[in-house]
Design an enzyme around this catalytic site. Structure first.
Site, PDB file in Angstrom:
ATOM      1  N   CYS A 185     -29.583  -4.600  29.693  1.00  0.00           N
ATOM      2  CA  CYS A 185     -29.511  -5.978  30.212  1.00  0.00           C
ATOM      3  C   CYS A 185     -28.483  -6.141  31.323  1.00  0.00           C
ATOM      4  O   CYS A 185     -28.682  -6.935  32.236  1.00  0.00           O
ATOM      5  CB  CYS A 185     -29.200  -6.929  29.064  1.00  0.00           C
ATOM      6  SG  CYS A 185     -27.758  -6.430  28.125  1.00  0.00           S
ATOM      7  N   ASN A 194     -34.270  -2.508  23.093  1.00  0.00           N
ATOM      8  CA  ASN A 194     -33.604  -1.432  23.848  1.00  0.00           C
ATOM      9  C   ASN A 194     -32.478  -0.747  23.072  1.00  0.00           C
ATOM     10  O   ASN A 194     -32.246   0.445  23.253  1.00  0.00           O
ATOM     11  CB  ASN A 194     -33.120  -1.951  25.206  1.00  0.00           C
ATOM     12  CG  ASN A 194     -32.156  -3.102  25.099  1.00  0.00           C
ATOM     13  OD1 ASN A 194     -32.084  -3.777  24.067  1.00  0.00           O
ATOM     14  ND2 ASN A 194     -31.408  -3.327  26.146  1.00  0.00           N
ATOM     15  N   GLU A 221     -20.845 -12.154  22.266  1.00  0.00           N
ATOM     16  CA  GLU A 221     -20.808 -11.188  21.169  1.00  0.00           C
ATOM     17  C   GLU A 221     -19.540 -10.367  21.350  1.00  0.00           C
ATOM     18  O   GLU A 221     -19.010 -10.248  22.461  1.00  0.00           O
ATOM     19  CB  GLU A 221     -22.056 -10.299  21.180  1.00  0.00           C
ATOM     20  CG  GLU A 221     -23.282 -11.086  20.761  1.00  0.00           C
ATOM     21  CD  GLU A 221     -24.489 -10.255  20.374  1.00  0.00           C
ATOM     22  OE1 GLU A 221     -24.803  -9.287  21.085  1.00  0.00           O
ATOM     23  OE2 GLU A 221     -25.136 -10.600  19.366  1.00  0.00           O
ATOM     24  N   GLU A 239     -28.201 -13.942  24.126  1.00  0.00           N
ATOM     25  CA  GLU A 239     -27.880 -12.761  24.942  1.00  0.00           C
ATOM     26  C   GLU A 239     -29.135 -12.409  25.717  1.00  0.00           C
ATOM     27  O   GLU A 239     -30.064 -11.809  25.175  1.00  0.00           O
ATOM     28  CB  GLU A 239     -27.465 -11.590  24.039  1.00  0.00           C
ATOM     29  CG  GLU A 239     -26.175 -11.832  23.277  1.00  0.00           C
ATOM     30  CD  GLU A 239     -24.949 -11.905  24.170  1.00  0.00           C
ATOM     31  OE1 GLU A 239     -25.003 -11.371  25.299  1.00  0.00           O
ATOM     32  OE2 GLU A 239     -23.948 -12.505  23.750  1.00  0.00           O
TER      33      GLU A 239
HETATM   34  P1  NAD Z   1     -38.297 -10.571  24.195  1.00  0.00           P
HETATM   35  O1  NAD Z   1     -37.706 -11.866  24.582  1.00  0.00           O
HETATM   36  O2  NAD Z   1     -39.712 -10.310  24.517  1.00  0.00           O
HETATM   37  O3  NAD Z   1     -38.198 -10.393  22.603  1.00  0.00           O
HETATM   38  C1  NAD Z   1     -36.959 -10.429  21.929  1.00  0.00           C
HETATM   39  C2  NAD Z   1     -37.198 -10.766  20.473  1.00  0.00           C
HETATM   40  O4  NAD Z   1     -37.678 -12.104  20.365  1.00  0.00           O
HETATM   41  C3  NAD Z   1     -38.213  -9.889  19.767  1.00  0.00           C
HETATM   42  O5  NAD Z   1     -37.740  -9.618  18.463  1.00  0.00           O
HETATM   43  C4  NAD Z   1     -39.446 -10.783  19.717  1.00  0.00           C
HETATM   44  O6  NAD Z   1     -40.314 -10.491  18.641  1.00  0.00           O
HETATM   45  C5  NAD Z   1     -38.822 -12.144  19.535  1.00  0.00           C
HETATM   46  N1  NAD Z   1     -39.622 -13.281  19.974  1.00  0.00           N
HETATM   47  C6  NAD Z   1     -40.602 -13.305  20.913  1.00  0.00           C
HETATM   48  N2  NAD Z   1     -41.048 -14.571  21.078  1.00  0.00           N
HETATM   49  C7  NAD Z   1     -40.327 -15.355  20.241  1.00  0.00           C
HETATM   50  C8  NAD Z   1     -40.304 -16.748  19.956  1.00  0.00           C
HETATM   51  N3  NAD Z   1     -41.107 -17.603  20.587  1.00  0.00           N
HETATM   52  N4  NAD Z   1     -39.411 -17.220  19.038  1.00  0.00           N
HETATM   53  C9  NAD Z   1     -38.557 -16.371  18.425  1.00  0.00           C
HETATM   54  N5  NAD Z   1     -38.550 -15.048  18.638  1.00  0.00           N
HETATM   55  C10 NAD Z   1     -39.418 -14.538  19.540  1.00  0.00           C
HETATM   56  O7  NAD Z   1     -37.332  -9.466  24.783  1.00  0.00           O
HETATM   57  P2  NAD Z   1     -37.541  -7.873  24.741  1.00  0.00           P
HETATM   58  O8  NAD Z   1     -38.654  -7.526  25.676  1.00  0.00           O
HETATM   59  O9  NAD Z   1     -37.596  -7.429  23.324  1.00  0.00           O
HETATM   60  O10 NAD Z   1     -36.148  -7.346  25.338  1.00  0.00           O
HETATM   61  C11 NAD Z   1     -35.894  -7.204  26.699  1.00  0.00           C
HETATM   62  C12 NAD Z   1     -35.047  -8.369  27.185  1.00  0.00           C
HETATM   63  O11 NAD Z   1     -33.873  -8.480  26.406  1.00  0.00           O
HETATM   64  C13 NAD Z   1     -34.564  -8.182  28.624  1.00  0.00           C
HETATM   65  O12 NAD Z   1     -34.706  -9.386  29.314  1.00  0.00           O
HETATM   66  C14 NAD Z   1     -33.082  -7.850  28.449  1.00  0.00           C
HETATM   67  O13 NAD Z   1     -32.284  -8.178  29.551  1.00  0.00           O
HETATM   68  C15 NAD Z   1     -32.732  -8.636  27.235  1.00  0.00           C
HETATM   69  N6  NAD Z   1     -31.536  -8.093  26.576  1.00  0.00           N
HETATM   70  C16 NAD Z   1     -30.356  -8.776  26.667  1.00  0.00           C
HETATM   71  C17 NAD Z   1     -29.200  -8.273  26.077  1.00  0.00           C
HETATM   72  C18 NAD Z   1     -27.889  -8.999  26.176  1.00  0.00           C
HETATM   73  O14 NAD Z   1     -26.989  -8.686  25.409  1.00  0.00           O
HETATM   74  N7  NAD Z   1     -27.712  -9.938  27.081  1.00  0.00           N
HETATM   75  C19 NAD Z   1     -29.259  -7.059  25.386  1.00  0.00           C
HETATM   76  C20 NAD Z   1     -30.480  -6.399  25.298  1.00  0.00           C
HETATM   77  C21 NAD Z   1     -31.614  -6.926  25.904  1.00  0.00           C
END
Ligand code: NAD
Length: 487
Positions: free
Chosen positions: A282, A151, A461, A248
């Site tokens: 998020c 995002n 962070e 996060e």
């Molecule tokens: P996601 O968990 O699908 O993927 C995040 C990252 O993890 C990607 O780079 C992905 O390739 C990697 N990944 C996937 N499986 C993995 C594994 N088993 N081991 C290691 N890495 C792996 O999340 P998304 O769909 O990319 O992002 C959306 C989510 O992120 C939402 O839930 C949102 O709330 C959260 N988010 C949180 C924050 C925060 O600061 N709290 C900020 C932005 C987004």
């Protein structure tokens, strides 16, 4: 037509993989493949670690002021290239240029600048113990890994590299496979700013590349941004060699609007916290609790402004303020949640369907959607949707709304609107959330620590404490008196 292919960025240069495996990256606003990216295969993974070891040796031997100078040069380059970088973010994510232009790169640069400033202030302590004394040193951890969501791709890369590098670590960063370009641009900028090769490497790929980072024995810490479920897997793998973790994760944050609130301000906050970045934030306040005495007035203004002021379309058009969702699959997920909301009895105030704007007819758009008559047990009220879907709920009493707001396993953000300052603070202090706003929503300056309570995360962070989380303390005891030995 030649296909544009980006390689992994290792040791200051693009490096070809051996497997020849690539993945496509699609523009969410056009449904067209823009370029391909090489997957970090075993060869790249070995190169990345070897390079990071060299980079770490050189970078950690530099003084904090020297590191700070290089990071500040990168900040200057980021700001100078704001427009070019903002456009990359728009094409990769589908978000409006009017946001990326003034938020994504700037807030990323701000955080690197903040930690560059803090780096030289890091000090150990010294304390006498009788005639002897000890002192402590703040030392970097070594090679760290950053794994990003889609995002805010470049901003996430900046938020993770700023503190990690300021503290003297090397960072191997894996952006989301949906938005891989911003991190590469940051890596190029770091090299141009004079950072030694290997200090910031970018590896590309999906879950399996992320998994490799979370299990590699040379990696000391993983800072992860993504979904709760993925976060749990990452933490499990990171336990293999007891890596430190920062998580996060997702949220389902409440916004509580009391009867003495400035309604226009509260509506602004609810709209920002649900429709900015087409709802893919998020901390979004997707559960909006409104006091019964102002419920109708609140809904009237909310509906009017949502229907009149939101412009969906080509995200590169500066007038557009609602972009496309990240993928067709994600659009379907959001639309499925909307169907479930209807089936469970929530009433649509507006929206509730896909959009096909004239200027971007193939994009993955969802209309800004507001559900009313929601109840706490509905799926749309309980689960993170990560799209432009707001649930509005009515409440009568302070204790009741606090209990309802806290009835979740998540705990990322929370907001309170009230002109009664005692009530506003009293309520916010009782909410289980790490990032809270009073009469405001969403601002996240570099100085303010951010992170989740409960299942929304671990660690923080930004803010001073984040620099510490990228160091380890070495205690050194110094004997000044003769050793007393029974032997
Ligand atoms: P996601 O968990 O699908 O993927 C995040 C990252 O993890 C990607 O780079 C992905 O390739 C990697 N990944 C996937 N499986 C993995 C594994 N088993 N081991 C290691 N890495 C792996 O999340 P998304 O769909 O990319 O992002 C959306 C989510 O992120 C939402 O839930 C949102 O709330 C959260 N988010 C949180 C924050 C925060 O600061 N709290 C900020 C932005 C987004």
């Amino acid at each position: 037509m030649t296909t544009l292919i980006y390689q992994n960025f290792i040791h200051g240069a693009f490096v070809a993989n051996k497997s020849k495996e690539t993945f496509p990256v699609i523009n969410p606003a056009t449904d067209e493949v823009m370029y391909h990216v090489e997957v970090a295969d075993e060869y790249i993974q070995r190169q990345a670690i070897g390079s990071a070891q060299q980079g770490f040796a050189q970078w950690s031997a530099m003084t904090p002021v020297e590191r700070s100078r290089i990071l500040n040069k990168a900040v200057y380059l980021l700001r100078e290239r704001n427009d070019e970088l903002a456009k990359i973010e728009v094409l990769d994510t589908g978000k409006p240029i009017q946001e990326a232009d003034c938020v994504d790169i700037q807030t990323g640069a701000d955080v690197i600048e903040y930690f560059a400033g803090l780096a030289p202030t890091q000090m150990g302590a010294q304390q006498p113990v009788g005639d002897d004394f000890f002192y402590t040193r703040k030392e970097p951890l070594g090679i760290c890994a950053g794994i990003g969501a889609w995002n805010y791709p470049l901003q996430i890369a900046c938020w993770k590299s700023g503190p990690a590098l300021a503290a003297g670590n090397a960072l191997i960063f894996k952006p989301s496979e949906e938005t891989p370009l911003g991190a590469i641009k940051l890596a190029e900028i770091f090299i141009e700013a004079g950072m030694p090769a290997g200090v910031f490497n970018v590896v590309q790929g999906a879950a399996n590349v992320g998994q490799w980072l979370t299990t590699h024995p040379e990696i000391e810490k993983v800072s992860f941004t993504g979904e709760v479920g993925t976060g749990k897997k990452v933490m499990q793998s990171a336990a293999s060699n007891l890596k430190e973790v920062t998580m996060e994760l997702g949220g389902k944050s409440p916004l509580i609007v009391f009867d003495d609130a400035d309604i226009t301000e509260a509506v602004s906050a609810a709209m920002l916290g649900n429709f900015y970045t087409q709802g893919e934030i998020c901390t979004n306040c997707t559960r909006v609790y409104v006091h019964k005495d102002i419920y109708q007035a609140f809904l009237t203004e909310l509906k009017t402004r949502t229907e009149q002021n939101i412009i969906a379309g080509d995200p590169l058009d500066p007038k557009v303020n609602l972009g496309a969702l990240i993928s067709k699959q994600h659009q379907k997920l959001v639309l499925d949640y909307i169907e479930q909301g209807k089936n469970e009895g929530a009433k649509l105030l507006t929206g509730g369907h896909a959009l096909t704007p004239e200027s971007a007819p193939n994009g993955y758009f969802v209309a800004p959607t507001i559900f009313v008559d929601c109840t706490d047990d509905m799926t749309i009220v309980k689960e993170e949707i990560f799209g432009p879907v707001m649930s509005v709920l009515v409440f009568e009493d302070e204790d009741e709304v606090i209990a309802r707001a806290n009835d979740t396993e998540l705990g990322l953000g929370a907001g309170v609107f009230s002109l009664n300052i005692q009530r506003a603070h009293r309520v916010i202090h009782q909410l289980k959330a790490g990032i809270c706003w009073i009469n405001s929503y969403g601002n996240s300056p570099a100085e303010m620590p951010v992170g989740g309570y409960q299942q929304s995360g671990i660690g923080r962070e930004n803010g001073v404490e984040t620099l510490n989380s990228y160091t380890q303390t070495k205690s050194v005891y110094v004997g000044m008196s003769k050793i007393e030995s029974p032997f």
